[in-house]
Motif scaffolding. Structure first.
Motif, PDB file in Angstrom:
ATOM      1  N   THR A 123      -2.245  27.511  61.210  1.00 50.84           N
ATOM      2  CA  THR A 123      -2.080  26.336  60.362  1.00 50.84           C
ATOM      3  C   THR A 123      -1.178  26.748  59.206  1.00 50.84           C
ATOM      4  OG1 THR A 123      -3.213  24.524  59.219  1.00 50.84           O
ATOM      5  CG2 THR A 123      -4.135  26.751  58.932  1.00 50.84           C
ATOM      6  N   GLY A 124      -1.030  25.904  58.195  1.00 53.00           N
ATOM      7  CA  GLY A 124      -0.153  26.282  57.093  1.00 53.00           C
ATOM      8  C   GLY A 124       0.083  25.131  56.144  1.00 53.00           C
ATOM      9  N   THR A 125       1.053  25.311  55.264  1.00 56.25           N
ATOM     10  CA  THR A 125       1.413  24.263  54.313  1.00 56.25           C
ATOM     11  C   THR A 125       2.928  24.145  54.226  1.00 56.25           C
ATOM     12  OG1 THR A 125       1.066  25.906  52.534  1.00 56.25           O
ATOM     13  CG2 THR A 125      -0.666  24.275  52.885  1.00 56.25           C
ATOM     14  N   ASP A 126       3.399  22.909  54.182  1.00 53.31           N
ATOM     15  CA  ASP A 126       4.813  22.528  54.134  1.00 53.31           C
ATOM     16  C   ASP A 126       5.141  22.245  52.668  1.00 53.31           C
ATOM     17  OD1 ASP A 126       7.284  21.376  54.421  1.00 53.31           O
ATOM     18  OD2 ASP A 126       6.624  19.721  55.686  1.00 53.31           O
ATOM     19  N   GLU A 127       6.095  23.006  52.057  1.00 61.17           N
ATOM     20  CA  GLU A 127       6.148  23.047  50.596  1.00 61.17           C
ATOM     21  C   GLU A 127       7.496  22.742  49.950  1.00 61.17           C
ATOM     22  OE1 GLU A 127       4.251  26.622  49.147  1.00 61.17           O
ATOM     23  OE2 GLU A 127       2.818  26.640  50.806  1.00 61.17           O
ATOM     24  N   GLU A 177       4.741  26.320  40.750  1.00 59.83           N
ATOM     25  CA  GLU A 177       3.368  26.257  40.243  1.00 59.83           C
ATOM     26  C   GLU A 177       2.558  25.217  41.006  1.00 59.83           C
ATOM     27  OE1 GLU A 177       4.159  27.381  35.528  1.00 59.83           O
ATOM     28  OE2 GLU A 177       4.289  25.301  36.213  1.00 59.83           O
ATOM     29  N   PHE A 178       3.195  24.085  41.281  1.00 63.38           N
ATOM     30  CA  PHE A 178       2.494  22.995  41.954  1.00 63.38           C
ATOM     31  C   PHE A 178       2.115  23.376  43.385  1.00 63.38           C
ATOM     32  CE2 PHE A 178       2.374  19.036  44.405  1.00 63.38           C
ATOM     33  CZ  PHE A 178       1.474  18.300  43.642  1.00 63.38           C
ATOM     34  N   VAL A 179       3.067  23.930  44.162  1.00 63.33           N
ATOM     35  CA  VAL A 179       2.763  24.253  45.563  1.00 63.33           C
ATOM     36  C   VAL A 179       1.774  25.409  45.659  1.00 63.33           C
ATOM     37  CG1 VAL A 179       4.938  23.323  46.426  1.00 63.33           C
ATOM     38  CG2 VAL A 179       4.792  25.766  45.885  1.00 63.33           C
ATOM     39  N   ASP A 180       1.843  26.353  44.725  1.00 67.27           N
ATOM     40  CA  ASP A 180       0.863  27.448  44.723  1.00 67.27           C
ATOM     41  C   ASP A 180      -0.551  26.890  44.554  1.00 67.27           C
ATOM     42  OD1 ASP A 180       2.813  29.363  45.067  1.00 67.27           O
ATOM     43  OD2 ASP A 180       2.782  30.082  42.984  1.00 67.27           O
ATOM     44  N   ARG A 181      -0.695  25.927  43.666  1.00 70.60           N
ATOM     45  CA  ARG A 181      -2.014  25.355  43.397  1.00 70.60           C
ATOM     46  C   ARG A 181      -2.529  24.557  44.590  1.00 70.60           C
ATOM     47  NH1 ARG A 181      -2.816  20.889  38.736  1.00 70.60           N
ATOM     48  NH2 ARG A 181      -2.276  19.499  40.459  1.00 70.60           N
ATOM     49  N   ILE A 182      -1.679  23.686  45.150  1.00 74.32           N
ATOM     50  CA  ILE A 182      -2.140  22.811  46.229  1.00 74.32           C
ATOM     51  C   ILE A 182      -2.347  23.597  47.517  1.00 74.32           C
ATOM     52  CG2 ILE A 182      -1.657  20.738  47.575  1.00 74.32           C
ATOM     53  CD1 ILE A 182      -2.237  20.151  44.668  1.00 74.32           C
ATOM     54  N   SER A 183      -1.464  24.548  47.822  1.00 76.86           N
ATOM     55  CA  SER A 183      -1.647  25.362  49.021  1.00 76.86           C
ATOM     56  C   SER A 183      -2.951  26.137  48.951  1.00 76.86           C
ATOM     57  CB  SER A 183      -0.468  26.326  49.206  1.00 76.86           C
ATOM     58  OG  SER A 183      -0.626  27.094  50.384  1.00 76.86           O
ATOM     59  N   ALA A 184      -3.273  26.679  47.770  1.00 72.56           N
ATOM     60  CA  ALA A 184      -4.541  27.399  47.590  1.00 72.56           C
ATOM     61  C   ALA A 184      -5.733  26.477  47.814  1.00 72.56           C
ATOM     62  CB  ALA A 184      -4.597  28.015  46.195  1.00 72.56           C
ATOM     63  N   THR A 185      -5.585  25.209  47.435  1.00 77.73           N
ATOM     64  CA  THR A 185      -6.667  24.239  47.651  1.00 77.73           C
ATOM     65  C   THR A 185      -6.877  23.988  49.141  1.00 77.73           C
ATOM     66  OG1 THR A 185      -6.152  23.161  45.541  1.00 77.73           O
ATOM     67  CG2 THR A 185      -7.480  21.901  47.115  1.00 77.73           C
ATOM     68  N   ALA A 205      -0.458  20.397  62.599  1.00 78.47           N
ATOM     69  CA  ALA A 205       0.678  20.043  61.750  1.00 78.47           C
ATOM     70  C   ALA A 205       0.542  20.870  60.478  1.00 78.47           C
ATOM     71  CB  ALA A 205       0.646  18.558  61.426  1.00 78.47           C
ATOM     72  N   LEU A 206       1.649  21.101  59.771  1.00 83.91           N
ATOM     73  CA  LEU A 206       1.581  21.819  58.499  1.00 83.91           C
ATOM     74  C   LEU A 206       1.500  20.776  57.386  1.00 83.91           C
ATOM     75  CD1 LEU A 206       4.296  24.601  59.035  1.00 83.91           C
ATOM     76  CD2 LEU A 206       1.893  24.557  59.763  1.00 83.91           C
ATOM     77  N   PRO A 207       0.325  20.588  56.777  1.00 82.81           N
ATOM     78  CA  PRO A 207       0.176  19.524  55.772  1.00 82.81           C
ATOM     79  C   PRO A 207       1.191  19.655  54.641  1.00 82.81           C
ATOM     80  CG  PRO A 207      -1.961  20.436  56.358  1.00 82.81           C
ATOM     81  CD  PRO A 207      -0.930  21.313  57.005  1.00 82.81           C
ATOM     82  N   TYR A 208       1.727  18.516  54.244  1.00 84.67           N
ATOM     83  CA  TYR A 208       2.683  18.472  53.147  1.00 84.67           C
ATOM     84  C   TYR A 208       1.904  18.510  51.843  1.00 84.67           C
ATOM     85  CZ  TYR A 208       7.226  17.297  51.112  1.00 84.67           C
ATOM     86  OH  TYR A 208       8.403  17.333  50.427  1.00 84.67           O
ATOM     87  N   VAL A 209       2.264  19.434  50.938  1.00 82.56           N
ATOM     88  CA  VAL A 209       1.412  19.682  49.774  1.00 82.56           C
ATOM     89  C   VAL A 209       1.797  18.860  48.541  1.00 82.56           C
ATOM     90  CG1 VAL A 209       0.733  21.991  50.532  1.00 82.56           C
ATOM     91  CG2 VAL A 209       2.784  21.731  49.133  1.00 82.56           C
ATOM     92  N   ASN A 210       2.239  17.626  48.759  1.00 81.27           N
ATOM     93  CA  ASN A 210       2.478  16.762  47.607  1.00 81.27           C
ATOM     94  C   ASN A 210       1.172  16.198  47.059  1.00 81.27           C
ATOM     95  OD1 ASN A 210       2.399  15.190  50.071  1.00 81.27           O
ATOM     96  ND2 ASN A 210       2.937  13.408  48.807  1.00 81.27           N
TER      97      ASN A 210
END
Length: 264
Positions: free
Chosen positions: A42-46, A64-72, A6-11
């Protein structure tokens, strides 16, 4: 073989449940690589409402928020030694181009129409619920009151494909395993109230999304957007990679998202 998580949701940041799914998928990918060509995505849902609200709470813009969480997420999988071949981000230019292309193709095929709609909406799930699905007026998953929203939107003619998909699952029981979840999807497909899928959000309510190619007043519903990440991630590696691996796809997902992944 082509394996996807699944592509994790980056909230929010990654948790142990995300890692469990990654380890399961990684184990399968490592095994199959010993036998034949294998691709692991894999990936991130943003996009979507929850991202905007989480970004506001953090004092950041959605980007800014999705860049930070996706990088994490990426750094977490790297530290854990997960052997993914591609990590797709749904805010990437290549993904956005694929989603807009698919939207236009579905629209040109006559499977998207414009209509007024009123329903019970859960921001946490980013989807509408029927009166029957609601539990005492609350979201069945989040146990919080559903918000009644009435607005004009675009809809995908999902009901047109309801019976053919049900027939396919009856004739090919190996499509969804374990079998209990196949039966759950089939029960959803037998429900006459399943209806069509709202696939847009008006910009007056939400701007953080992929703009519809045929109406700039609307952005794409996050589930129509994110599910195409399995296509765009492969296409980012080249059309030859897509043609080679897409027919061999195996989606590894958790039980909590069986309706979006098994029906939508």
């Amino acid at each position: 073989m082509y394996f996807t998580t699944a592509l994790p949701y980056v909230n929010a940041e990654p948790h142990i449940g995300h890692l469990y799914e990654m380890v399961v998928c990684d184990t399968m990918a490592r095994y199959w690589r010993l036998r034949e060509p294998t691709f692991f995505l894999t990936g991130t849902d943003e996009h979507g409402d929850k991202i905007v609200r989480a970004a506001e709470a953090a004092g950041l813009t959605p980007r800014e928020f999705v860049d930070r969480i996706s990088a994490t997420f990426r750094s977490t999988w790297d530290v854990c030694g997960i052997s993914y071949d591609h990590l797709v981000r749904t805010t990437s230019a290549k993904h956005i181009a694929v989603v807009r292309e698919m939207l236009q193709r579905v629209y040109d095929n006559g499977d998207i129409y414009f209509a007024s709609y009123g329903g019970l909406y859960c921001t946490g799930c980013e989807r509408y619920y029927t009166e029957r699905e609601a539990v005492g007026g609350n979201c069945p998953d989040h146990q919080r009151p559903l918000e009644r929203i009435e607005e004009e939107n675009y809809f995908f003619r999902m009901s047109k494909y309801q019976e053919p998909w049900l027939r396919h699952l009856e004739e090919h029981p190996e499509t969804i395993v374990p079998d209990g979840y196949r039966r759950e999807v089939m029960a959803l497909l037998r429900d006459p109230s399943l209806g069509d899928l709202c696939i847009s959000r008006p910009k007056s309510r939400l701007e953080w999304g992929i703009e519809l190619p045929f109406d700039e007043r609307f952005v794409t519903y996050v589930w129509f957007d994110a599910l195409f990440g399995y296509v765009s991630g492969l296409k980012a590696e080249g059309e030859d990679v897509f043609e080679r691996f897409w027919p061999q796809v195996r989606h590894i997902v958790g039980k909590d998202i069986i309706k979006p992944h098994g029906v939508f």
